[in-house]
Motif scaffolding. Structure first.
Motif, PDB file in Angstrom:
ATOM      1  N   GLU A 195       0.833  -1.202   0.000  1.00 15.29           N
ATOM      2  CA  GLU A 195       0.000   0.000   0.000  1.00 15.29           C
ATOM      3  C   GLU A 195       0.874   1.260   0.000  1.00 15.29           C
ATOM      4  O   GLU A 195       0.583   2.218  -0.721  1.00 15.29           O
ATOM      5  CB  GLU A 195      -0.928  -0.003   1.225  1.00 15.29           C
ATOM      6  CG  GLU A 195      -1.956   1.088   1.200  1.00 15.29           C
ATOM      7  CD  GLU A 195      -3.077   0.848   0.190  1.00 15.29           C
ATOM      8  OE1 GLU A 195      -3.263  -0.304  -0.248  1.00 15.29           O
ATOM      9  OE2 GLU A 195      -3.760   1.827  -0.159  1.00 15.29           O
ATOM     10  N   CYS A 240       4.316   5.962   6.195  1.00 11.65           N
ATOM     11  CA  CYS A 240       3.085   5.241   5.823  1.00 11.65           C
ATOM     12  C   CYS A 240       1.870   6.041   6.289  1.00 11.65           C
ATOM     13  O   CYS A 240       0.900   6.195   5.536  1.00 11.65           O
ATOM     14  CB  CYS A 240       3.068   3.849   6.462  1.00 11.65           C
ATOM     15  SG  CYS A 240       4.247   2.691   5.751  1.00 11.65           S
ATOM     16  N   ILE A 245      -0.481   6.963   3.085  1.00 10.79           N
ATOM     17  CA  ILE A 245      -1.603   6.061   2.823  1.00 10.79           C
ATOM     18  C   ILE A 245      -2.894   6.828   3.090  1.00 10.79           C
ATOM     19  O   ILE A 245      -3.042   7.467   4.137  1.00 10.79           O
ATOM     20  CB  ILE A 245      -1.481   4.780   3.688  1.00 10.79           C
ATOM     21  CG1 ILE A 245      -0.258   3.975   3.222  1.00 10.79           C
ATOM     22  CG2 ILE A 245      -2.761   3.968   3.630  1.00 10.79           C
ATOM     23  CD1 ILE A 245       0.079   2.775   4.070  1.00 10.79           C
TER      24      ILE A 245
END
Length: 145
Positions: free
Chosen positions: A59, A126, A130
């Protein structure tokens, strides 16, 4: 605990605690309890590594376009850890506390350095990149818990 860094750091601490318990039992030559603690640790560690490799890293890579950066390094370190686990499993099966404690020291240093990189750099990256971090954290929890 819906932030990726909070959840994944908590999982690191949980693995560290079980790892220390297994080491302590080996040091006392309490082999049955050491085996139980070691199995619990290796299961937790593998679930954590899988969650990163199969859920979180892809991701992050899709969101950033970075496939040869930090996630590549983390995957290589995961393989180093898995190699050490093989040596540790052999030492435990042979009830060789000297070898086990030597390999476990190496694994502990590797894990500490690896975890610091993830906690200080990768997990915050992240969280920033994300788009749906609550959903991502839920997926990570579903895999690990």
């Amino acid at each position: 605990m819906n932030a990726i860094p909070d959840y994944m750091t908590d999982k690191h601490r949980h693995c560290d605690d079980i790892f220390a318990e297994a080491e302590a039992e080996v040091a006392k030559s309490n082999w049955n309890l050491a085996e139980q603690k070691w199995q619990a640790f290796t299961l937790e560690l593998e679930l954590h590594l899988q969650a990163e490799e199969q859920i979180l890293f892809p991701e992050f890579e899709q969101a950033t376009g970075m496939t040869s950066g930090p996630t590549h390094v983390m995957r290589m370190e995961h393989e180093q850890m898995r190699g050490l686990l093989t040596s540790l499993n052999k030492s435990l099966a042979e009830k060789n506390s000297e070898d086990f404690l030597g390999f476990s020291e190496t694994l502990m240093v590797l894990m500490q350095q690896h975890n610091m990189k993830e906690e200080m750099m990768l997990y915050p990256m992240c969280q920033q990149n994300i788009s749906d971090t609550e959903q991502m954290t839920a997926q990570l929890k579903q895999h690990c818990d």
